[in-house]
Motif scaffolding. Sequence first.
Motif, mmCIF file in Angstrom:
data_model
loop_
_atom_site.group_PDB
_atom_site.id
_atom_site.type_symbol
_atom_site.label_atom_id
_atom_site.label_comp_id
_atom_site.label_asym_id
_atom_site.label_seq_id
_atom_site.Cartn_x
_atom_site.Cartn_y
_atom_site.Cartn_z
ATOM 1 N N MET A 118 15.195 -4.275 7.356
ATOM 2 C CA MET A 118 14.808 -5.386 8.401
ATOM 3 C C MET A 118 13.598 -5.894 8.403
ATOM 4 S SD MET A 118 15.908 -4.778 12.472
ATOM 5 C CE MET A 118 17.454 -5.097 12.255
ATOM 6 N N GLU A 119 13.287 -6.951 8.857
ATOM 7 C CA GLU A 119 11.779 -7.237 8.986
ATOM 8 C C GLU A 119 11.163 -6.642 10.356
ATOM 9 O OE1 GLU A 119 9.717 -11.486 9.984
ATOM 10 O OE2 GLU A 119 11.280 -11.475 8.919
ATOM 11 N N ARG A 120 9.854 -6.286 10.218
ATOM 12 C CA ARG A 120 9.196 -5.529 11.033
ATOM 13 C C ARG A 120 8.171 -6.697 12.013
ATOM 14 N NH1 ARG A 120 5.994 -0.142 10.852
ATOM 15 N NH2 ARG A 120 4.523 -0.322 12.592
ATOM 16 N N ILE A 121 8.344 -6.965 12.835
ATOM 17 C CA ILE A 121 7.972 -8.102 13.830
ATOM 18 C C ILE A 121 6.966 -7.415 14.842
ATOM 19 C CG2 ILE A 121 8.432 -9.980 15.656
ATOM 20 C CD1 ILE A 121 11.190 -10.008 14.417
ATOM 21 N N GLU A 122 5.685 -7.783 14.686
ATOM 22 C CA GLU A 122 4.663 -7.286 15.402
ATOM 23 C C GLU A 122 4.194 -8.307 16.456
ATOM 24 O OE1 GLU A 122 2.709 -4.224 15.378
ATOM 25 O OE2 GLU A 122 3.840 -3.475 13.778
ATOM 26 N N ILE A 123 4.157 -8.201 17.597
ATOM 27 C CA ILE A 123 3.888 -9.125 18.879
ATOM 28 C C ILE A 123 2.568 -8.816 19.265
ATOM 29 C CG2 ILE A 123 4.729 -10.182 20.832
ATOM 30 C CD1 ILE A 123 7.334 -9.393 20.291
ATOM 31 N N PRO A 124 1.544 -9.665 19.350
ATOM 32 C CA PRO A 124 0.289 -9.299 19.577
ATOM 33 C C PRO A 124 0.330 -9.567 21.207
ATOM 34 C CG PRO A 124 0.290 -11.437 18.609
ATOM 35 C CD PRO A 124 1.585 -10.948 18.463
ATOM 36 N N VAL A 125 -0.821 -8.866 21.843
ATOM 37 C CA VAL A 125 -1.114 -8.797 23.128
ATOM 38 C C VAL A 125 -1.351 -10.240 23.558
ATOM 39 C CG1 VAL A 125 -2.550 -7.686 25.050
ATOM 40 C CG2 VAL A 125 -1.603 -6.372 23.059
ATOM 41 N N CYS A 126 -1.136 -10.476 24.845
ATOM 42 C CA CYS A 126 -1.461 -11.626 25.366
ATOM 43 C C CYS A 126 -0.570 -12.997 24.741
ATOM 44 C CB CYS A 126 -2.911 -12.066 25.555
ATOM 45 S SG CYS A 126 -3.810 -11.068 26.405
ATOM 46 N N TYR A 183 5.364 1.534 17.210
ATOM 47 C CA TYR A 183 6.693 0.281 16.816
ATOM 48 C C TYR A 183 7.865 0.882 17.107
ATOM 49 C CZ TYR A 183 9.120 -3.206 14.248
ATOM 50 O OH TYR A 183 9.937 -3.978 13.826
ATOM 51 N N PRO A 184 8.944 -0.104 17.604
ATOM 52 C CA PRO A 184 8.780 -1.426 17.895
ATOM 53 C C PRO A 184 8.550 -1.772 19.140
ATOM 54 C CG PRO A 184 11.098 -0.334 17.857
ATOM 55 C CD PRO A 184 10.238 0.468 17.739
ATOM 56 N N TYR A 185 7.999 -0.837 20.325
ATOM 57 C CA TYR A 185 8.000 -0.992 21.771
ATOM 58 C C TYR A 185 6.768 -1.594 21.981
ATOM 59 C CZ TYR A 185 11.993 1.902 21.782
ATOM 60 O OH TYR A 185 13.275 2.407 21.587
ATOM 61 N N VAL A 186 6.870 -2.679 23.187
ATOM 62 C CA VAL A 186 5.602 -3.182 23.856
ATOM 63 C C VAL A 186 5.931 -2.950 25.196
ATOM 64 C CG1 VAL A 186 4.958 -4.878 21.837
ATOM 65 C CG2 VAL A 186 6.392 -5.605 23.680
ATOM 66 N N TRP A 187 4.719 -3.481 26.058
ATOM 67 C CA TRP A 187 4.440 -3.162 27.559
ATOM 68 C C TRP A 187 4.634 -4.854 27.890
ATOM 69 C CZ3 TRP A 187 6.019 0.590 30.049
ATOM 70 C CH2 TRP A 187 5.549 1.849 29.581
ATOM 71 N N ILE A 188 5.475 -5.382 28.837
ATOM 72 C CA ILE A 188 5.554 -6.848 29.122
ATOM 73 C C ILE A 188 5.422 -6.823 30.685
ATOM 74 C CG2 ILE A 188 6.871 -7.421 27.265
ATOM 75 C CD1 ILE A 188 9.345 -7.408 29.117
ATOM 76 N N ALA A 189 4.814 -7.909 31.178
ATOM 77 C CA ALA A 189 4.790 -8.134 32.721
ATOM 78 C C ALA A 189 4.818 -9.270 32.946
ATOM 79 C CB ALA A 189 3.254 -7.591 33.175
ATOM 80 N N ASP A 190 5.469 -9.680 34.289
ATOM 81 C CA ASP A 190 5.615 -11.279 34.698
ATOM 82 C C ASP A 190 4.623 -11.258 35.954
ATOM 83 O OD1 ASP A 190 7.076 -9.850 36.797
ATOM 84 O OD2 ASP A 190 8.738 -10.978 36.593
ATOM 85 N N LYS A 244 9.628 -2.529 26.317
ATOM 86 C CA LYS A 244 10.635 -3.416 25.813
ATOM 87 C C LYS A 244 10.509 -3.280 24.344
ATOM 88 C CE LYS A 244 13.747 -6.894 26.643
ATOM 89 N NZ LYS A 244 14.969 -6.730 27.642
ATOM 90 N N ASN A 245 11.909 -3.500 23.712
ATOM 91 C CA ASN A 245 12.018 -3.484 22.348
ATOM 92 C C ASN A 245 11.465 -4.878 21.696
ATOM 93 O OD1 ASN A 245 12.833 -3.177 19.566
ATOM 94 N ND2 ASN A 245 14.106 -1.558 19.899
ATOM 95 N N CYS A 246 10.822 -4.935 20.579
ATOM 96 C CA CYS A 246 10.193 -6.240 20.042
ATOM 97 C C CYS A 246 11.674 -7.036 19.548
ATOM 98 C CB CYS A 246 9.373 -5.803 19.044
ATOM 99 S SG CYS A 246 7.676 -5.632 19.400
ATOM 100 N N ARG A 247 12.683 -6.259 19.261
ATOM 101 C CA ARG A 247 13.745 -6.864 18.581
ATOM 102 C C ARG A 247 14.283 -7.698 19.697
ATOM 103 N NH1 ARG A 247 16.949 -2.107 16.031
ATOM 104 N NH2 ARG A 247 15.709 -1.274 17.661
ATOM 105 N N HIS A 248 14.175 -7.472 21.080
ATOM 106 C CA HIS A 248 14.736 -8.025 22.095
ATOM 107 C C HIS A 248 14.108 -9.152 22.745
ATOM 108 C CE1 HIS A 248 17.285 -4.021 22.543
ATOM 109 N NE2 HIS A 248 17.525 -4.695 21.559
#
Length: 96
Positions: free
Chosen positions: A1-9, A32-39, A51-55
């Motif tokens: 599976m491809e590793r997806i890195e999502i940058p901050v901001c 990996y694979p978790y990040v923090w998200i905010a709204d 949140k998991n990056c895959r989602h």
Amino acid sequence: MERIEIPVCTVVKSCAGRDKEGLYVVVGKLDYPYVWIADGRKYKLDKPKKKNCRHLQIVGTSVSRGNAGPLRISNEWIRSVLNRAKMELTREGTHV
């Protein structure tokens, strides 16, 4: 599976879970694979959601941290970025 890195901001859209279809800003990284998200409303900077990056799907809007400066990132700033991203998405949807 491809590793997806999502940058901050980065503006992302949730694809799974109770928050499905919501727009968020990535405010931090975990192992990996978790990040923090905010709204800026339900999930604020002081208590972001894990949140998991895959989602997550990266939206065409990317926010440069240099524009805001490290001290100016706030819940109000996140809300304004997400409002602009929503307007861009609706504008693109009407032109199709």
